[in-house]
Enzyme design. Structure first.
Site, PDB file in Angstrom:
ATOM      1  NE  ARG A  98      -3.280  -0.044   2.659  1.00  0.00           N
ATOM      2  CZ  ARG A  98      -3.452   0.263   4.274  1.00  0.00           C
ATOM      3  NH1 ARG A  98      -3.386  -0.646   5.042  1.00  0.00           N
ATOM      4  NH2 ARG A  98      -3.983   1.463   4.581  1.00  0.00           N
TER       5      ARG A  98
ATOM      6  CE  LYS B 223      -1.073  -2.209  13.135  1.00  0.00           C
ATOM      7  NZ  LYS B 223      -1.162  -2.025  11.619  1.00  0.00           N
TER       8      LYS B 223
HETATM    9  N1  URA Z   1      -2.205   2.628  11.040  1.00  0.00           N
HETATM   10  C1  URA Z   1      -2.189   1.361  10.560  1.00  0.00           C
HETATM   11  O1  URA Z   1      -1.725   0.481  11.373  1.00  0.00           O
HETATM   12  N2  URA Z   1      -2.383   0.950   9.497  1.00  0.00           N
HETATM   13  C2  URA Z   1      -2.823   1.665   8.410  1.00  0.00           C
HETATM   14  O2  URA Z   1      -3.401   1.027   7.447  1.00  0.00           O
HETATM   15  C3  URA Z   1      -2.866   3.220   8.778  1.00  0.00           C
HETATM   16  C4  URA Z   1      -2.739   3.470   9.886  1.00  0.00           C
END
Ligand code: URA
Ligand code: CA
Length: 435
Positions: free
Chosen positions: A171, A190
């Site tokens: 990305r 996460k």
């Molecule tokens: N913080 C993250 O952990 N992932 C993202 O895609 C954007 C900000």
């Protein structure tokens, strides 16, 4: 039903179709094993960026990402496991304050954090500016420390949520970062993989944030909560201003100093208030308080009684760091080359380019442009003014610190550009935007 090929899945999203849960599971699994090459994922990410994902698709993507590697099992730690996340900002020192502060009130903190990249700082880099501090702990040692001390903050390990690591890297180079569903998937996966039962999120809005407008930030907050709920997690969001840096310090050891002052009750007003608001929500979802008012009283008592800073010291010592930094800030690194940036005119501080302030700190050595770049732990800056302040010509706007005097000139130019001084008095923007 016939299983769709990866190419067919890309086609579905390209044409604005909707993915079934199994399709997203397959997509993520194929990408993590390498069956789906980067160029196919890059094409899908762009299709998803443009066409969007609905909440059910985002939840399915998030769950598949969370399950793409090791899931941290926090069941041996008693109580509700609450994690806190900020969508990133400049001089955002909250984790260093909140982790020991809420732990000192009985909510366990088992946290995995990242490094700084671009103009925003990372918690790990800040912690590593404490002499001896180790951010790599084996899973068993991590859990044992959370049980014994109440808090541990470590580096995201490579085997937890590998899908996010691979997707984020793509990305980052394919202009597909600022997509609400992709950000939601990245953040929530996460936290789920990290074992959180509940998540308190600080969504930043403004010139120093990912989301530059209030409408975008609100949409992101709503989707984070909705998708968290679909996955059975409690997600609480607050929206806060990132149009000016938080607190005074921007830079690694400088922010550790600021966190220590805040844990002793002598921190900047905005940082202190943000920590009290986020901490109150963490204590309520962590079932240590019934109301945010009660929670706030507990947090304030922990600060004034010295329990908060005492827990900070135990935490630092447990991870190999020197706990005496809490009593003697000279034990923390500080750039030997110092420059005061003076106002070139009189007037009112009308605002900041907060990203520019972050970039000024980076230019002094506090950040890194590439993952492998070293950082100067003692580099950074302290801002002496806030939006709405009156300044006179020659007044100190900020102080720069670096180990490399050759960097001062660029740092000064950048900070000067990032502090906007005008003739009109401006009301300071509120830190909290209405939920
Ligand atoms: N913080 C993250 O952990 N992932 C993202 O895609 C954007 C900000
Ligand atoms: Ca700060």
């Amino acid at each position: 039903m016939r299983v769709k090929s990866i190419e067919e899945l890309i086609e579905v999203k390209r044409d604005g179709g909707t993915h079934a849960r199994e399709d997203l599971q397959r997509l993520v699994a194929a990408f993590v094993t390498g069956e789906m090459p980067d160029y196919q994922m890059a094409a899908w990410l762009m299709a998803a960026f443009i066409r969007g994902l609905d909440s059910a698709e985002t939840a399915a993507l998030t769950e598949a990402m969370a399950r793409s590697g090791r899931m941290v099992d926090l069941s041996s730690v008693p109580g509700v496991k609450v994690d806190k996340h900020s969508t990133g900002g400049v001089g955002d020192t909250t984790t260093l304050v909140l982790a020991p502060l809420v732990a000192s009130c009985g909510v366990p903190v088992a946290k995995m954090s990242g490094r700084g990249l671009g103009f925003t700082g990372g918690t790990l880099d800040k912690l590593e500016s404490i002499p001896g501090f180790q951010v790599q702990l084996e899973p068993d040692a991590f859990l044992a420390q959370v049980r014994d001390v109440g808090v541990a903050v470590i580096a995201q390990s490579a085997d937890v949520d590998p899908a996010d690591k691979k997707m984020y890297a793509l990305r980052d180079v394919t202009a597909t970062v600022p997509s609400t569903p992709l950000i939601v998937g990245s953040i929530i996966s996460k936290k789920v993989a990290g074992g959180a039962d509940a998540i308190v999120l600080d969504v930043k809005v403004g010139s120093g944030a990912f989301m530059k407008t209030e409408a975008d930030a609100r949409a992101l907050a709503a989707e984070l909560a909705r998708v968290g709920e679909l996955l059975g997690r409690t997600v609480i969001c607050i929206l806060t201003d990132m149009d000016q840096p938080l607190g005074r310090a921007v830079g690694n050891a400088l922010e550790v100093r600021e966190a220590i002052a805040t844990l002793k009750g002598a921190g900047p007003a905005d940082l202190t208030e943000l920590c009290l608001v986020l901490g109150s929500k963490m204590l309520v979802v962590g079932k240590r308080a019934e109301t945010e008012g009660q929670a706030r009283a507990l947090l304030l008592d922990s600060i004034s009684s010295g329990r908060a800073i005492a827990l900070f010291k135990r935490w630092v010592a447990a991870q190999g760091g020197d706990p005496d930094v809490a009593d003697d800030e000279r034990l923390l690194p500080l750039g030997a080359h110092v420059l005061q940036v003076l106002a070139g005119r009189s007037g009112w501080v009308t605002g900041f380019d907060a990203e520019g302030v972050g970039r000024a700190a980076m230019a002094l050595g506090a950040g890194r442009a590439r993952k492998e770049d070293p950082i100067d732990a003692g580099a950074g800056l302290e801002i002496e003014v806030k939006t709405g302040d009156r300044v006179e010509t020659g007044q100190v706007l900020g102080t720069l610190y670096t180990s490399d005097p050759a960097l001062l000139e660029d740092g000064e130019a950048r900070l000067r550009e990032a502090v906007h001084i005008g003739d009109e008095r401006r009301t300071p923007p509120p830190l909290f935007l209405e939920a």
